[in-house]
Design an enzyme around this catalytic site. Structure first.
Site, PDB file in Angstrom:
ATOM      1  N   HIS A 221       0.864  -1.196   0.000  1.00  0.00           N
ATOM      2  CA  HIS A 221       0.000   0.000   0.000  1.00  0.00           C
ATOM      3  C   HIS A 221       0.891   1.233   0.000  1.00  0.00           C
ATOM      4  O   HIS A 221       1.508   1.532  -1.021  1.00  0.00           O
ATOM      5  CB  HIS A 221      -0.946  -0.070   1.214  1.00  0.00           C
ATOM      6  CG  HIS A 221      -1.978   1.011   1.299  1.00  0.00           C
ATOM      7  ND1 HIS A 221      -2.330   1.836   0.256  1.00  0.00           N
ATOM      8  CD2 HIS A 221      -2.765   1.377   2.338  1.00  0.00           C
ATOM      9  CE1 HIS A 221      -3.279   2.663   0.647  1.00  0.00           C
ATOM     10  NE2 HIS A 221      -3.569   2.420   1.909  1.00  0.00           N
ATOM     11  N   HIS A 260      -2.398  -2.123  -9.891  1.00  0.00           N
ATOM     12  CA  HIS A 260      -3.366  -1.476  -9.002  1.00  0.00           C
ATOM     13  C   HIS A 260      -4.633  -2.309  -8.978  1.00  0.00           C
ATOM     14  O   HIS A 260      -5.010  -2.897  -9.987  1.00  0.00           O
ATOM     15  CB  HIS A 260      -3.695  -0.060  -9.490  1.00  0.00           C
ATOM     16  CG  HIS A 260      -4.298   0.790  -8.413  1.00  0.00           C
ATOM     17  ND1 HIS A 260      -5.628   0.738  -8.099  1.00  0.00           N
ATOM     18  CD2 HIS A 260      -3.734   1.669  -7.565  1.00  0.00           C
ATOM     19  CE1 HIS A 260      -5.870   1.570  -7.098  1.00  0.00           C
ATOM     20  NE2 HIS A 260      -4.743   2.143  -6.752  1.00  0.00           N
ATOM     21  N   ASP A 311       2.908   5.357  -6.817  1.00  0.00           N
ATOM     22  CA  ASP A 311       4.178   5.225  -6.095  1.00  0.00           C
ATOM     23  C   ASP A 311       5.396   5.178  -6.979  1.00  0.00           C
ATOM     24  O   ASP A 311       6.521   5.199  -6.483  1.00  0.00           O
ATOM     25  CB  ASP A 311       4.124   3.960  -5.218  1.00  0.00           C
ATOM     26  CG  ASP A 311       3.171   4.160  -4.054  1.00  0.00           C
ATOM     27  OD1 ASP A 311       2.173   3.438  -3.969  1.00  0.00           O
ATOM     28  OD2 ASP A 311       3.426   5.083  -3.244  1.00  0.00           O
TER      29      ASP A 311
HETATM   30  C1  SDX Z   1      -1.313   2.188  -3.452  1.00  0.00           C
HETATM   31  O1  SDX Z   1      -6.059   0.993  -3.193  1.00  0.00           O
HETATM   32  C2  SDX Z   1      -5.537   2.131  -3.498  1.00  0.00           C
HETATM   33  O2  SDX Z   1      -6.141   2.962  -4.052  1.00  0.00           O
HETATM   34  C3  SDX Z   1      -4.088   2.241  -3.053  1.00  0.00           C
HETATM   35  C4  SDX Z   1      -3.399   3.542  -3.506  1.00  0.00           C
HETATM   36  C5  SDX Z   1      -3.951   4.754  -2.776  1.00  0.00           C
HETATM   37  O3  SDX Z   1      -3.801   5.866  -3.294  1.00  0.00           O
HETATM   38  O4  SDX Z   1      -4.415   4.586  -1.600  1.00  0.00           O
HETATM   39  O5  SDX Z   1      -3.546   3.698  -4.898  1.00  0.00           O
HETATM   40  C6  SDX Z   1      -1.915   3.513  -3.159  1.00  0.00           C
HETATM   41  O6  SDX Z   1      -1.345   1.318  -2.601  1.00  0.00           O
HETATM   42  C7  SDX Z   1      -0.748   1.925  -4.814  1.00  0.00           C
HETATM   43  C8  SDX Z   1      -0.173   0.496  -4.934  1.00  0.00           C
HETATM   44  C9  SDX Z   1       1.234   0.502  -4.281  1.00  0.00           C
HETATM   45  N1  SDX Z   1       1.722  -0.886  -4.199  1.00  0.00           N
HETATM   46  C10 SDX Z   1       2.635  -1.335  -5.058  1.00  0.00           C
HETATM   47  O7  SDX Z   1       3.108  -0.692  -6.002  1.00  0.00           O
HETATM   48  C11 SDX Z   1       3.075  -2.766  -4.774  1.00  0.00           C
HETATM   49  C12 SDX Z   1       3.150  -3.550  -6.062  1.00  0.00           C
HETATM   50  N2  SDX Z   1       1.801  -3.756  -6.611  1.00  0.00           N
HETATM   51  C13 SDX Z   1       1.140  -4.989  -6.336  1.00  0.00           C
HETATM   52  O8  SDX Z   1       1.462  -5.621  -5.147  1.00  0.00           O
HETATM   53  C14 SDX Z   1      -0.303  -5.038  -6.783  1.00  0.00           C
HETATM   54  O9  SDX Z   1      -0.382  -4.502  -8.040  1.00  0.00           O
HETATM   55  C15 SDX Z   1      -1.366  -4.414  -5.905  1.00  0.00           C
HETATM   56  C16 SDX Z   1      -1.281  -4.911  -4.514  1.00  0.00           C
HETATM   57  C17 SDX Z   1      -1.232  -2.939  -5.955  1.00  0.00           C
HETATM   58  C18 SDX Z   1      -2.713  -4.804  -6.487  1.00  0.00           C
HETATM   59  O10 SDX Z   1      -2.733  -6.164  -6.475  1.00  0.00           O
HETATM   60  P1  SDX Z   1      -4.046  -7.014  -6.774  1.00  0.00           P
HETATM   61  O11 SDX Z   1      -5.155  -6.171  -7.284  1.00  0.00           O
HETATM   62  O12 SDX Z   1      -4.328  -7.839  -5.565  1.00  0.00           O
HETATM   63  O13 SDX Z   1      -3.597  -7.889  -8.002  1.00  0.00           O
HETATM   64  P2  SDX Z   1      -3.033  -9.327  -7.882  1.00  0.00           P
HETATM   65  O14 SDX Z   1      -2.067  -9.401  -6.745  1.00  0.00           O
HETATM   66  O15 SDX Z   1      -4.176 -10.265  -7.903  1.00  0.00           O
HETATM   67  O16 SDX Z   1      -2.180  -9.485  -9.235  1.00  0.00           O
HETATM   68  C19 SDX Z   1      -2.827  -9.828 -10.469  1.00  0.00           C
HETATM   69  C20 SDX Z   1      -1.719 -10.344 -11.379  1.00  0.00           C
HETATM   70  C21 SDX Z   1      -0.869 -11.400 -10.698  1.00  0.00           C
HETATM   71  O17 SDX Z   1      -0.329 -12.170 -11.749  1.00  0.00           O
HETATM   72  P3  SDX Z   1      -0.575 -13.765 -11.714  1.00  0.00           P
HETATM   73  O18 SDX Z   1       0.011 -14.223 -10.380  1.00  0.00           O
HETATM   74  O19 SDX Z   1      -2.101 -13.930 -11.750  1.00  0.00           O
HETATM   75  O20 SDX Z   1       0.141 -14.269 -12.899  1.00  0.00           O
HETATM   76  O21 SDX Z   1      -0.812  -9.279 -11.699  1.00  0.00           O
HETATM   77  C22 SDX Z   1       0.474  -9.582 -11.137  1.00  0.00           C
HETATM   78  C23 SDX Z   1       0.262 -10.653 -10.091  1.00  0.00           C
HETATM   79  O22 SDX Z   1       1.432 -11.423  -9.950  1.00  0.00           O
HETATM   80  N3  SDX Z   1       0.957  -8.343 -10.517  1.00  0.00           N
HETATM   81  C24 SDX Z   1       2.230  -8.010 -10.457  1.00  0.00           C
HETATM   82  C25 SDX Z   1       2.252  -6.757  -9.841  1.00  0.00           C
HETATM   83  N4  SDX Z   1       1.002  -6.380  -9.552  1.00  0.00           N
HETATM   84  C26 SDX Z   1       0.199  -7.389  -9.969  1.00  0.00           C
HETATM   85  N5  SDX Z   1       3.347  -8.653 -10.873  1.00  0.00           N
HETATM   86  C27 SDX Z   1       4.518  -8.000 -10.648  1.00  0.00           C
HETATM   87  N6  SDX Z   1       4.605  -6.779 -10.062  1.00  0.00           N
HETATM   88  C28 SDX Z   1       3.512  -6.140  -9.657  1.00  0.00           C
HETATM   89  N7  SDX Z   1       3.620  -4.950  -9.102  1.00  0.00           N
END
Ligand code: SDX
Length: 377
Positions: A221, A260, A311
């Site tokens: 997050h 996201h 981010d």
């Molecule tokens: C913020 O909610 C908000 O609005 C939050 C925010 C706010 O302003 O409050 O926008 C701020 O939290 C932004 C996000 C910051 N976090 C990161 O940058 C961390 C990296 N991102 C991920 O962990 C992820 O994208 C999330 C947690 C942000 C969202 O994840 P989801 O919706 O739970 O998606 P998922 O984990 O189910 O992933 C779906 C697929 C997966 O692939 P498969 O396993 O199905 O093959 O996409 C892949 C994931 O592996 N994936 C990523 C990835 N994000 C998703 N793969 C590599 N790197 C990534 N960053």
């Protein structure tokens, strides 16, 4: 995904109605109280946006001046908080410091913490004082001179003054002001949801913000902005971006700053922050971070089809502003406290205890065996 009716992570679950923030994940649009974030980032200030989030309308010039004066008057720390900060080891996690001080403030300022419309006083207080807490903490550990009040400074200028102490240029202040605007609210993200759950029990605003700070700390997050810079340290040069990123993806690691839960296209905040990272880098003759990020972006998109989120570029801007890396997430909190408190006030106005249910998958009707008859399982 729904397994037997369970929406893991409450994905796509509409938990409540709100008039504060709208995200169009398909089109990549972000709206605060009806205004597009692109226009607010272009034409507004953090104080004006905080007023909009709290009161539901843009302020008149007198109302904005009144808010500025009130916020400036609420920046000072009570002496017991200064004593708590003096006890904090320099290695303390800055989000833990923030969370601890907000909890302690609730004890010292009970009047501000009564649930209900009067909590707007607490909203202003916490928005004004979080930068002061961070400034005191950082200056003490860095051996910098104590933070002196500077009531004439705007909120963004005060944040820079609190964290850096040196004079800030107009461009630097504007860059931070835009970053504060972009981080102010984001619908029902995890930390805002935590704040609303706490408020929905009729607990006080300071407890709700304490819940939110603890939630924002997580690297999935708010904590991602610091980890993006660690990734850039590892990549080192644009030529190494592909090798480093592909190796991480091969190990199924998440690339911080990408993806996201709601946006299926580029996060509109990333679009604006990318431009500010370039602008500030150009002004400072240092496009190293911008160039590295552009390269990483291209590899991640090519390999996983993922887009940058808020981010990805924020850390490069904070680094160019001379803000220490471990204060990036606390800076996110210092802005988002305006959104958290707006949501808490909205919850108080139309309160409904937030209490979902879970699907029980454990055993049932087990026979109780007296302890003297029990053997190791
Ligand atoms: C913020 O909610 C908000 O609005 C939050 C925010 C706010 O302003 O409050 O926008 C701020 O939290 C932004 C996000 C910051 N976090 C990161 O940058 C961390 C990296 N991102 C991920 O962990 C992820 O994208 C999330 C947690 C942000 C969202 O994840 P989801 O919706 O739970 O998606 P998922 O984990 O189910 O992933 C779906 C697929 C997966 O692939 P498969 O396993 O199905 O093959 O996409 C892949 C994931 O592996 N994936 C990523 C990835 N994000 C998703 N793969 C590599 N790197 C990534 N960053």
């Amino acid at each position: 995904m729904a397994e037997g009716g369970v929406q893991r992570g409450l994905e796509d679950v509409v938990a409540l109605e709100s008039q504060i923030c709208f995200i169009d994940g398909k089109e990549g649009r972000l709206i605060y109280r009806g205004y597009d974030i692109r226009e607010l980032a272009e034409r507004s200030t953090f104080e004006e946006v905080a007023y909009l989030l709290w009161y539901g309308r843009l302020p008149t010039p007198d109302q904005l001046d009144g808010l500025r004066t009130r916020l400036a008057g609420l920046r000072a720390l009570p002496e017991p908080i200064e004593r708590i900060l003096a006890e904090m080891p320099p290695s303390a996690n800055a989000m833990d410091v923030l969370r601890t001080c907000v909890s302690a403030l609730a004890i010292l300022e009970p009047a501000e913490t009564q649930p209900g419309p009067s909590s707007i006083g607490g909203a202003l207080r916490l928005t004004a004082v979080l930068p002061t807490i961070l400034g005191h903490f950082h200056r003490a550990r860095a051996g910098m001179p104590r933070l002196a009040p500077a009531p004439d400074l705007s909120h963004a200028a005060w944040v820079l003054h609190a964290l850096r102490g040196t004079e800030a240029s107009e461009l630097e202040v504007r860059a931070l002001d835009v970053a504060l605007i972009l981080h102010a609210d984001h619908e029902l993200n995890a930390s805002t949801f935590a704040a609303r759950v706490t408020a929905s029990t009729l607990s006080d605003l300071y407890s709700a913000v304490t819940s939110a700070i603890g939630t924002l700390k997580g690297p999935l997050h708010g904590g991602a902005n610091e980890r993006v810079m660690e990734l850039l340290d590892e990549v080192g040069t644009p030529a190494r971006a592909e090798e480093v990123v592909r190796a991480k993806l091969a190990r199924h690691e998440r690339i911080m700053g990408f993806g996201h839960r709601v946006y299926k296209v580029e996060d509109p905040r990333a679009t604006i922050l990318r431009e500010w990272s370039r602008k500030l880098g150009q002004a400072k003759g240092n496009l190293r971070y911008f160039d590295l990020l552009r390269q990483v972006e291209q590899v991640v998109h090519a390999e996983k089809g993922l887009y940058p989120n808020v981010d990805l570029y924020s850390g490069s801007i904070y680094t160019l502003l001379g803000i220490p890396r471990d204060l990036f997430t606390p800076l996110f909190a210092a802005s988002r406290v305006s959104g958290w408190t707006a949501h808490v006030l909205e919850e108080y106005q139309d309160l409904r205890l937030i209490r979902p249910t879970s699907r029980y998958v454990g055993p049932i009707d087990l026979a109780y065996v007296p302890i003297e008859k029990r053997t190791a399982a």
